[in-house]
Design an enzyme around this catalytic site. Structure first.
Site, short mmCIF file in Angstrom:
data_model
loop_
_atom_site.label_atom_id
_atom_site.label_comp_id
_atom_site.label_asym_id
_atom_site.label_seq_id
_atom_site.Cartn_x
_atom_site.Cartn_y
_atom_site.Cartn_z
N LYS A 1 0.82 -1.21 0.00
CA LYS A 1 0.00 0.00 0.00
C LYS A 1 0.87 1.27 0.00
CE LYS A 1 -3.96 -2.26 2.23
NZ LYS A 1 -4.99 -2.14 3.30
N ASN B 1 -2.07 0.14 6.70
CA ASN B 1 -1.56 -1.13 7.22
C ASN B 1 -0.69 -1.91 6.23
OD1 ASN B 1 -3.60 -1.96 5.59
ND2 ASN B 1 -4.79 -3.00 7.17
N TYR C 1 -12.72 -1.59 -3.57
CA TYR C 1 -13.21 -1.74 -2.18
C TYR C 1 -14.73 -1.57 -2.09
CZ TYR C 1 -8.45 -1.83 -0.32
OH TYR C 1 -7.15 -2.20 0.00
N GLU D 1 -9.69 -9.97 -8.00
CA GLU D 1 -8.72 -8.90 -7.74
C GLU D 1 -7.49 -9.04 -8.66
OE1 GLU D 1 -7.98 -9.16 -3.52
OE2 GLU D 1 -9.97 -8.40 -3.03
N HIS E 1 -2.21 -5.42 1.40
CA HIS E 1 -3.51 -6.06 1.19
C HIS E 1 -3.29 -7.53 0.90
CE1 HIS E 1 -7.53 -6.83 -0.44
NE2 HIS E 1 -6.92 -7.49 -1.42
P1 GDP Z 1 -8.18 -6.72 5.61
O1 GDP Z 1 -8.87 -7.84 4.87
O2 GDP Z 1 -7.31 -7.21 6.74
O3 GDP Z 1 -7.42 -5.79 4.69
O4 GDP Z 1 -9.29 -5.84 6.33
P2 GDP Z 1 -10.77 -5.37 5.87
O5 GDP Z 1 -11.21 -6.10 4.64
O6 GDP Z 1 -11.63 -5.42 7.08
O7 GDP Z 1 -10.55 -3.83 5.53
C1 GDP Z 1 -9.99 -3.43 4.29
C2 GDP Z 1 -9.05 -2.29 4.55
O8 GDP Z 1 -9.79 -1.17 5.02
C3 GDP Z 1 -8.01 -2.53 5.66
O9 GDP Z 1 -6.90 -3.26 5.22
C4 GDP Z 1 -7.65 -1.11 6.06
O10 GDP Z 1 -6.73 -0.51 5.12
C5 GDP Z 1 -8.99 -0.40 5.93
N1 GDP Z 1 -9.67 -0.34 7.22
C6 GDP Z 1 -10.25 -1.35 7.92
N2 GDP Z 1 -10.77 -0.92 9.07
C7 GDP Z 1 -10.50 0.42 9.13
C8 GDP Z 1 -10.78 1.46 10.07
O11 GDP Z 1 -11.38 1.23 11.14
N3 GDP Z 1 -10.33 2.71 9.76
C9 GDP Z 1 -9.68 2.98 8.59
N4 GDP Z 1 -9.28 4.25 8.34
N5 GDP Z 1 -9.41 2.04 7.67
C10 GDP Z 1 -9.80 0.78 7.94
#
Ligand code: GDP
Length: 141
Positions: free
Chosen positions: A11, A114, A51, A128, A117
Protein backbone atom coordinates in the site's frame (compact mmCIF):
# COMPACT_ATOMS: atom_id res chain seq x y z
CA UNK A 1 -9.44 -27.80 -2.46
CA UNK A 2 -7.85 -24.47 -1.52
CA UNK A 3 -6.71 -22.34 -4.43
CA UNK A 4 -3.09 -21.49 -5.07
CA UNK A 5 -3.19 -17.77 -5.89
CA UNK A 6 -3.76 -14.55 -3.99
CA UNK A 7 -3.56 -10.86 -4.81
CA UNK A 8 -1.50 -8.47 -2.76
CA UNK A 9 -0.94 -4.74 -2.84
CA UNK A 10 1.96 -3.07 -1.07
CA UNK A 11 0.00 0.00 0.00
CA UNK A 12 1.04 3.69 -0.41
CA UNK A 13 2.37 3.99 3.17
CA UNK A 14 4.81 1.09 2.77
CA UNK A 15 5.90 2.26 -0.70
CA UNK A 16 6.49 5.82 0.62
CA UNK A 17 8.45 4.46 3.56
CA UNK A 18 10.80 2.49 1.33
CA UNK A 19 9.62 -1.02 2.23
CA UNK A 20 8.99 -2.51 -1.24
CA UNK A 21 12.19 -4.55 -1.17
CA UNK A 22 11.89 -5.82 2.41
CA UNK A 23 8.24 -6.80 2.01
CA UNK A 24 8.82 -8.51 -1.34
CA UNK A 25 11.73 -10.41 0.19
CA UNK A 26 9.63 -11.59 3.15
CA UNK A 27 6.93 -12.75 0.72
CA UNK A 28 9.29 -14.78 -1.46
CA UNK A 29 11.20 -16.16 1.56
CA UNK A 30 7.84 -17.47 2.81
CA UNK A 31 7.53 -19.56 -0.36
CA UNK A 32 5.30 -17.43 -2.58
CA UNK A 33 6.14 -17.18 -6.27
CA UNK A 34 5.45 -13.82 -7.94
CA UNK A 35 3.47 -14.55 -11.12
CA UNK A 36 2.45 -10.92 -11.86
CA UNK A 37 3.78 -7.61 -10.51
CA UNK A 38 3.61 -3.86 -11.20
CA UNK A 39 4.11 -0.43 -9.65
CA UNK A 40 0.93 1.53 -10.29
CA UNK A 41 -1.41 4.11 -8.75
CA UNK A 42 -5.14 3.68 -8.20
CA UNK A 43 -7.52 6.39 -9.39
CA UNK A 44 -10.48 7.30 -7.18
CA UNK A 45 -12.72 5.21 -9.42
CA UNK A 46 -10.34 2.24 -9.23
CA UNK A 47 -10.22 2.35 -5.42
CA UNK A 48 -13.99 2.74 -5.12
CA UNK A 49 -14.49 -0.32 -7.34
CA UNK A 50 -11.78 -2.40 -5.67
CA UNK A 51 -13.21 -1.74 -2.18
CA UNK A 52 -16.91 -1.61 -3.21
CA UNK A 53 -17.74 -4.23 -0.56
CA UNK A 54 -16.81 -1.63 2.10
CA UNK A 55 -18.77 1.30 0.63
CA UNK A 56 -21.21 1.53 3.54
CA UNK A 57 -18.43 1.45 6.16
CA UNK A 58 -17.64 4.71 8.00
CA UNK A 59 -13.98 4.51 6.95
CA UNK A 60 -14.69 4.09 3.20
CA UNK A 61 -13.82 7.70 2.29
CA UNK A 62 -10.57 7.55 4.27
CA UNK A 63 -9.71 4.18 2.72
CA UNK A 64 -10.18 5.49 -0.83
CA UNK A 65 -8.23 8.66 -0.08
CA UNK A 66 -5.35 6.66 1.40
CA UNK A 67 -5.24 4.03 -1.34
CA UNK A 68 -5.08 6.72 -4.05
CA UNK A 69 -2.48 8.83 -2.20
CA UNK A 70 0.56 7.37 -3.95
CA UNK A 71 1.90 4.44 -5.92
CA UNK A 72 1.29 0.85 -4.87
CA UNK A 73 2.82 -2.45 -5.89
CA UNK A 74 0.21 -4.96 -7.07
CA UNK A 75 1.20 -8.61 -7.37
CA UNK A 76 -0.32 -12.04 -7.86
CA UNK A 77 1.32 -14.63 -5.62
CA UNK A 78 1.28 -18.39 -6.09
CA UNK A 79 1.63 -21.02 -3.36
CA UNK A 80 -0.41 -23.95 -2.03
CA UNK A 81 -3.17 -22.55 0.18
CA UNK A 82 -2.16 -19.04 -0.93
CA UNK A 83 -5.05 -16.99 0.50
CA UNK A 84 -4.89 -18.35 4.05
CA UNK A 85 -1.10 -18.61 4.19
CA UNK A 86 -0.70 -15.04 2.96
CA UNK A 87 -3.15 -13.70 5.53
CA UNK A 88 -1.10 -15.47 8.21
CA UNK A 89 2.07 -13.88 6.82
CA UNK A 90 0.61 -10.35 6.86
CA UNK A 91 -1.12 -10.53 10.27
CA UNK A 92 -4.26 -8.88 11.63
CA UNK A 93 -5.81 -5.80 9.97
CA UNK A 94 -4.88 -3.70 13.01
CA UNK A 95 -1.09 -3.79 13.41
CA UNK A 96 -1.50 -3.49 17.19
CA UNK A 97 -3.09 -6.95 17.04
CA UNK A 98 -0.80 -8.44 14.38
CA UNK A 99 1.42 -11.33 15.47
CA UNK A 100 5.10 -10.56 15.96
CA UNK A 101 7.15 -10.87 12.79
CA UNK A 102 4.16 -10.47 10.45
CA UNK A 103 4.40 -7.90 7.67
CA UNK A 104 1.81 -5.63 9.27
CA UNK A 105 3.46 -5.89 12.70
CA UNK A 106 6.73 -4.77 11.12
CA UNK A 107 5.65 -2.19 8.58
CA UNK A 108 2.08 -0.95 9.24
CA UNK A 109 1.43 2.22 11.18
CA UNK A 110 -2.33 2.06 11.83
CA UNK A 111 -5.47 0.04 11.09
CA UNK A 112 -6.00 2.14 7.96
CA UNK A 113 -2.40 2.52 6.83
CA UNK A 114 -1.56 -1.13 7.22
CA UNK A 115 1.15 -1.69 4.61
CA UNK A 116 -0.33 -4.58 2.62
CA UNK A 117 -3.51 -6.06 1.19
CA UNK A 118 -4.24 -9.76 0.91
CA UNK A 119 -7.29 -11.33 -0.74
CA UNK A 120 -9.81 -12.88 1.66
CA UNK A 121 -11.07 -15.77 -0.52
CA UNK A 122 -10.15 -17.74 -3.62
CA UNK A 123 -13.04 -16.10 -5.46
CA UNK A 124 -11.84 -12.60 -4.59
CA UNK A 125 -8.23 -13.52 -5.39
CA UNK A 126 -9.31 -14.25 -8.98
CA UNK A 127 -11.47 -11.10 -9.23
CA UNK A 128 -8.72 -8.90 -7.74
CA UNK A 129 -5.96 -10.47 -9.87
CA UNK A 130 -7.99 -9.81 -13.01
CA UNK A 131 -8.71 -6.26 -11.78
CA UNK A 132 -5.01 -5.41 -11.80
CA UNK A 133 -3.58 -7.63 -14.55
CA UNK A 134 -4.48 -8.49 -18.13
CA UNK A 135 -4.17 -12.14 -19.03
CA UNK A 136 -0.84 -11.56 -20.80
CA UNK A 137 0.59 -10.06 -17.59
CA UNK A 138 -0.22 -13.18 -15.54
CA UNK A 139 2.56 -15.73 -15.89
CA UNK A 140 2.82 -19.45 -15.44
CA UNK A 141 6.43 -20.55 -14.94
P1 GDP B 1 -8.18 -6.72 5.61
O1 GDP B 1 -8.87 -7.84 4.87
O2 GDP B 1 -7.31 -7.21 6.74
O3 GDP B 1 -7.42 -5.79 4.69
O4 GDP B 1 -9.29 -5.84 6.33
P2 GDP B 1 -10.77 -5.37 5.87
O5 GDP B 1 -11.21 -6.10 4.64
O6 GDP B 1 -11.63 -5.42 7.08
O7 GDP B 1 -10.55 -3.83 5.53
C1 GDP B 1 -9.99 -3.43 4.29
C2 GDP B 1 -9.05 -2.29 4.55
O8 GDP B 1 -9.79 -1.17 5.02
C3 GDP B 1 -8.01 -2.53 5.66
O9 GDP B 1 -6.90 -3.26 5.22
C4 GDP B 1 -7.65 -1.11 6.06
O10 GDP B 1 -6.73 -0.51 5.12
C5 GDP B 1 -8.99 -0.40 5.93
N1 GDP B 1 -9.67 -0.34 7.22
C6 GDP B 1 -10.25 -1.35 7.92
N2 GDP B 1 -10.77 -0.92 9.07
C7 GDP B 1 -10.50 0.42 9.13
C8 GDP B 1 -10.78 1.46 10.07
O11 GDP B 1 -11.38 1.23 11.14
N3 GDP B 1 -10.33 2.71 9.76
C9 GDP B 1 -9.68 2.98 8.59
N4 GDP B 1 -9.28 4.25 8.34
N5 GDP B 1 -9.41 2.04 7.67
C10 GDP B 1 -9.80 0.78 7.94
Amino acid sequence: MAGNKTLTMIKPDAVRNGHIGAITNQITEAGFRIVAMKLTQLTQNDAERFYAVHKERPFFGELVEFMTSGPIVAAILEKDNAVADFRTLIGATNPAEAAEGTIRAKYATSIGENAVHGSDSDENAKIEGDFHFAGREQFDY
